[in-house]
Design an enzyme around this catalytic site. Structure first.
Site, PDB file in Angstrom:
ATOM      1  N   GLU A 145       0.778  -1.263  -0.059  1.00 53.94           N
ATOM      2  CA  GLU A 145       0.168  -0.032   0.156  1.00 53.94           C
ATOM      3  C   GLU A 145       0.863   1.031  -0.096  1.00 53.94           C
ATOM      4  O   GLU A 145       2.059   1.060   0.371  1.00 53.94           O
ATOM      5  CB  GLU A 145      -0.961   0.028   1.192  1.00 53.94           C
ATOM      6  CG  GLU A 145      -1.826  -1.290   1.334  1.00 53.94           C
ATOM      7  CD  GLU A 145      -2.923  -0.930   2.482  1.00 53.94           C
ATOM      8  OE1 GLU A 145      -2.534  -0.163   3.167  1.00 53.94           O
ATOM      9  OE2 GLU A 145      -3.692  -1.819   2.633  1.00 53.94           O
ATOM     10  N   SER A 193       7.506  -2.195   3.271  1.00 52.71           N
ATOM     11  CA  SER A 193       8.275  -3.281   4.158  1.00 52.71           C
ATOM     12  C   SER A 193       7.525  -3.511   5.386  1.00 52.71           C
ATOM     13  O   SER A 193       7.284  -4.771   5.910  1.00 52.71           O
ATOM     14  CB  SER A 193       9.504  -2.702   4.334  1.00 52.71           C
ATOM     15  OG  SER A 193      10.537  -2.741   3.302  1.00 52.71           O
ATOM     16  N   TRP A 250       1.595  -0.586  -6.653  1.00 47.30           N
ATOM     17  CA  TRP A 250       2.639  -1.599  -7.201  1.00 47.30           C
ATOM     18  C   TRP A 250       2.286  -2.947  -7.661  1.00 47.30           C
ATOM     19  O   TRP A 250       2.949  -3.971  -7.209  1.00 47.30           O
ATOM     20  CB  TRP A 250       3.948  -1.602  -6.317  1.00 47.30           C
ATOM     21  CG  TRP A 250       4.577  -0.266  -5.636  1.00 47.30           C
ATOM     22  CD1 TRP A 250       4.442  -0.343  -4.264  1.00 47.30           C
ATOM     23  CD2 TRP A 250       4.985   0.752  -6.382  1.00 47.30           C
ATOM     24  NE1 TRP A 250       4.860   1.217  -4.078  1.00 47.30           N
ATOM     25  CE2 TRP A 250       5.085   1.728  -5.223  1.00 47.30           C
ATOM     26  CE3 TRP A 250       5.197   1.022  -7.676  1.00 47.30           C
ATOM     27  CZ2 TRP A 250       5.766   3.010  -5.629  1.00 47.30           C
ATOM     28  CZ3 TRP A 250       5.731   2.343  -7.985  1.00 47.30           C
ATOM     29  CH2 TRP A 250       6.071   3.187  -7.138  1.00 47.30           C
ATOM     30  N   GLU A 274       8.871  -8.282  -3.301  1.00 45.27           N
ATOM     31  CA  GLU A 274       8.600  -9.699  -2.280  1.00 45.27           C
ATOM     32  C   GLU A 274       9.589  -9.475  -1.390  1.00 45.27           C
ATOM     33  O   GLU A 274      10.200 -10.420  -0.674  1.00 45.27           O
ATOM     34  CB  GLU A 274       8.786 -11.007  -3.163  1.00 45.27           C
ATOM     35  CG  GLU A 274       7.705 -11.004  -4.396  1.00 45.27           C
ATOM     36  CD  GLU A 274       7.297 -12.217  -4.966  1.00 45.27           C
ATOM     37  OE1 GLU A 274       7.681 -13.137  -4.188  1.00 45.27           O
ATOM     38  OE2 GLU A 274       6.360 -12.196  -5.828  1.00 45.27           O
TER      39      GLU A 274
HETATM   40  N1  CAA Z   1       4.960 -17.769   8.093  1.00 44.74           N
HETATM   41  C1  CAA Z   1       3.992 -17.662   8.894  1.00 44.74           C
HETATM   42  N2  CAA Z   1       3.869 -16.685   9.782  1.00 44.74           N
HETATM   43  C2  CAA Z   1       4.596 -15.651   9.731  1.00 44.74           C
HETATM   44  C3  CAA Z   1       5.737 -15.643   8.904  1.00 44.74           C
HETATM   45  C4  CAA Z   1       5.947 -16.657   7.834  1.00 44.74           C
HETATM   46  N3  CAA Z   1       6.823 -16.697   7.222  1.00 44.74           N
HETATM   47  N4  CAA Z   1       6.465 -14.444   9.183  1.00 44.74           N
HETATM   48  C5  CAA Z   1       5.877 -14.004  10.150  1.00 44.74           C
HETATM   49  N5  CAA Z   1       4.959 -14.736  10.490  1.00 44.74           N
HETATM   50  C6  CAA Z   1       3.903 -14.063  11.752  1.00 44.74           C
HETATM   51  C7  CAA Z   1       4.674 -14.286  12.922  1.00 44.74           C
HETATM   52  O1  CAA Z   1       4.724 -15.434  13.460  1.00 44.74           O
HETATM   53  C8  CAA Z   1       3.775 -13.198  13.612  1.00 44.74           C
HETATM   54  O2  CAA Z   1       2.499 -13.940  14.276  1.00 44.74           O
HETATM   55  P1  CAA Z   1       2.360 -14.267  15.781  1.00 44.74           P
HETATM   56  O3  CAA Z   1       2.419 -12.816  16.389  1.00 44.74           O
HETATM   57  O4  CAA Z   1       1.126 -14.884  15.827  1.00 44.74           O
HETATM   58  O5  CAA Z   1       3.374 -15.062  16.305  1.00 44.74           O
HETATM   59  C9  CAA Z   1       3.146 -12.387  12.556  1.00 44.74           C
HETATM   60  O6  CAA Z   1       3.359 -13.092  11.381  1.00 44.74           O
HETATM   61  C10 CAA Z   1       3.749 -10.958  12.649  1.00 44.74           C
HETATM   62  O7  CAA Z   1       5.297 -11.228  12.265  1.00 44.74           O
HETATM   63  P2  CAA Z   1       6.254 -10.391  12.927  1.00 44.74           P
HETATM   64  O8  CAA Z   1       6.110  -9.816  14.390  1.00 44.74           O
HETATM   65  O9  CAA Z   1       7.596 -10.796  12.468  1.00 44.74           O
HETATM   66  O10 CAA Z   1       5.958  -8.999  11.818  1.00 44.74           O
HETATM   67  P3  CAA Z   1       6.745  -7.702  11.563  1.00 44.74           P
HETATM   68  O11 CAA Z   1       5.753  -6.535  11.652  1.00 44.74           O
HETATM   69  O12 CAA Z   1       8.099  -7.700  12.446  1.00 44.74           O
HETATM   70  O13 CAA Z   1       7.082  -7.880  10.025  1.00 44.74           O
HETATM   71  C11 CAA Z   1       8.301  -8.592   8.018  1.00 44.74           C
HETATM   72  C12 CAA Z   1       7.804  -8.865   9.555  1.00 44.74           C
HETATM   73  C13 CAA Z   1       9.181  -9.890   7.866  1.00 44.74           C
HETATM   74  C14 CAA Z   1       9.417  -7.504   8.059  1.00 44.74           C
HETATM   75  C15 CAA Z   1       7.339  -8.778   7.137  1.00 44.74           C
HETATM   76  O14 CAA Z   1       6.351  -7.711   7.592  1.00 44.74           O
HETATM   77  C16 CAA Z   1       7.674  -8.528   5.413  1.00 44.74           C
HETATM   78  O15 CAA Z   1       7.993  -9.505   5.038  1.00 44.74           O
HETATM   79  N6  CAA Z   1       7.742  -7.498   5.027  1.00 44.74           N
HETATM   80  C17 CAA Z   1       7.943  -7.352   3.623  1.00 44.74           C
HETATM   81  C18 CAA Z   1       6.431  -7.398   3.015  1.00 44.74           C
HETATM   82  C19 CAA Z   1       6.943  -7.924   1.489  1.00 44.74           C
HETATM   83  O16 CAA Z   1       7.588  -8.706   1.196  1.00 44.74           O
HETATM   84  N7  CAA Z   1       6.041  -7.244   0.355  1.00 44.74           N
HETATM   85  C20 CAA Z   1       6.194  -7.576  -0.926  1.00 44.74           C
HETATM   86  C21 CAA Z   1       4.843  -7.304  -1.620  1.00 44.74           C
HETATM   87  S1  CAA Z   1       4.264  -8.525  -2.396  1.00 44.74           S
HETATM   88  C22 CAA Z   1       5.259  -8.252  -4.185  1.00 44.74           C
HETATM   89  O17 CAA Z   1       6.201  -7.575  -4.205  1.00 44.74           O
HETATM   90  C23 CAA Z   1       4.564  -9.049  -5.159  1.00 44.74           C
HETATM   91  C24 CAA Z   1       4.827  -8.679  -6.486  1.00 44.74           C
HETATM   92  O18 CAA Z   1       4.075  -7.890  -7.142  1.00 44.74           O
HETATM   93  C25 CAA Z   1       6.037  -9.159  -7.371  1.00 44.74           C
END
Ligand code: CAA
Length: 379
Positions: free
Chosen positions: A127, A132, A156, A363
């Site tokens: 959004e 991130s 995006w 991603e």
């Molecule tokens: N599998 C399952 N659950 C997961 C997980 C995984 N891989 N990673 C995190 N979680 C769960 C955690 O266990 C937690 O749950 P509980 O509280 O119940 O234990 C919950 O998710 C929140 O996790 P975090 O506290 O770790 O969350 P955070 O706010 O610290 O963020 C982050 C983690 C890794 C930074 C995440 O926000 C992230 O990956 N951000 C990047 C987003 C991204 O990749 N965007 C890409 C857009 S899509 C795209 O680009 C497609 C395209 O068009 C090509």
């Protein structure tokens, strides 16, 4: 330890290579220049099974493993990363997400058409203020009994105007934070769903990236994926596999650049000999090839982890982190080896260099991959 690819793997690799060389290479420069979506080529990729490679054959897919997918992604990405991003999003995010977590009705309704490329899908998490920091979703999916009322903007979005099915992540219970988020299947044509303008991008210019606006879109309850509040975990799990696809895309961009640099350095003469005879060029080629081989092994390791039902969050993040860095560095070196020719479009390497950059951003940026890896290490 067995590093041999099977006959089936080699056949998939050869088929993808053949397709890329014969169907994608002609016209790739023009599509990039004019930001033209590879409509015909994507249709053929669907017919050949490249858009639903890992989907169970009972839903119209190829029933292949993730290693086959990595090999095909590398070959397609060597030539056209705009086509391979469509392939990656459709396979790893949309098809996998529905097959893994969808209801039987959802699988039967969407997978056969998605897996054969009759329609393509999009994954809508980012959004304007949640890139991130993906838990900060502003898009809302208000529970109205038998439907969700969807409001908000996504940014995006790959396949933004070409998709028919959109997996949209939205907040239902803001007070519950990430546990209040849902994943909904939104169809093109639902009232109140508008596709915004196309982004004019640095790279992957043949792909179709848009913002999307949702204004009081009524999404039936049966379109929710998973339990109420499962949407954030759905997105994270789906992205974990998606990162293997993008790592393979980066690998392909890098190995495509090396192939071009090798060819050029055996043809181009300077100071009376082919430039490949100069150590300055040989050292670059050796570094490029070594880095690419390491990136390939990381991609295959992550794919193997996924196929073996082992945790692949960290290995996928490592593959993406490393392969995207290698893609960037290798393509810069390939342009350098080509000299002035590398700076013009006809030689392809400048496009590969521009395409490489997005693999360090989408991603999950490289910094996000480091967060995922270090959290796993420090557990
Ligand atoms: N599998 C399952 N659950 C997961 C997980 C995984 N891989 N990673 C995190 N979680 C769960 C955690 O266990 C937690 O749950 P509980 O509280 O119940 O234990 C919950 O998710 C929140 O996790 P975090 O506290 O770790 O969350 P955070 O706010 O610290 O963020 C982050 C983690 C890794 C930074 C995440 O926000 C992230 O990956 N951000 C990047 C987003 C991204 O990749 N965007 C890409 C857009 S899509 C795209 O680009 C497609 C395209 O068009 C090509």
């Amino acid at each position: 330890m067995n590093f041999e690819l099977t006959e089936e793997h080699l056949a998939v690799q050869a088929a993808a290579r053949e397709f890329a060389q014969t169907e994608l290479l002609p016209g790739v420069i023009e599509r990039d220049e004019h930001q033209k979506f590879p409509t015909e080529q994507i249709k053929k990729m669907g017919e050949l099974g490249f858009l639903g490679m890992m989907v169970d054959p009972k839903y119209g897919g190829g029933g292949m493993d993730t290693i086959s997918y990595v090999l095909a992604m590398e070959e397609i990405s060597k030539v056209d990363a705009s086509a391979s991003v469509v392939m990656s999003v459709n396979n790893s995010l949309v098809c996998w997400g529905i097959e893994k977590y969808g209801t039987e009705e959802q699988k039967q309704k969407y997978l056969p058409r998605l897996a054969t490329g009759e329609i393509i899908g999009a994954f809508c998490l980012s959004e304007p203020e949640a890139g991130s920091d993906a838990t900060s979703q502003r898009t809302t999916a208000e529970d109205k009994g038998d439907y969700y009322l969807l409001n908000g903007t996504k940014n995006w979005i790959t396949n933004g105007s070409t998709a028919s099915v959109y997996l949209v992540i939205a907040q239902t219970y803001p007070e519950k934070g990430h546990r209040g988020i849902n994943a909904l299947i939104v169809e093109r044509g639902m009232e109140g769903f508008v596709v915004g303008p196309k982004e004019n991008k640095l790279g992957i210019r043949g792909s179709d990236t848009h913002s999307l606006m949702f204004s009081d879109v009524k999404v039936p309850k049966e379109n929710r994926i998973g339990e109420d509040g499962f949407g954030f975990k759905f997105a994270m799990q789906t992205l974990a596999g998606g990162r293997i696809g993008i790592a393979s895309q980066a690998l392909g961009i890098a190995s495509g650049a090396l192939e071009l640099a090798l060819k050029y350095s055996k043809e181009r003469k300077a100071f009376g000999v082919e430039i490949a005879k100069h150590q300055a060029i040989q050292f670059k080629l050796a570094d490029m090839a070594t880095n690419i081989e390491a990136a390939r092994l990381l991609c295959l390791q992550a794919a193997y982890d996924k196929d073996s039902h082992r945790d692949y969050g960290m290995s996928g993040a490592m593959a993406k982190l490393f392969a995207s860095k290698v893609a960037m560095e290798t393509t810069v070196e390939a342009v350098q080896i080509h000299g002035g020719y590398g700076f013009v479009k006809e030689y392809h390497v400048e496009r590969l260099m521009r395409d490489a950059k997005i693999t360090q951003i989408y991603e999950g940026t490289s910094e996000i991959q480091k967060i995922v890896i270090s959290r796993e290490l420090l557990k």
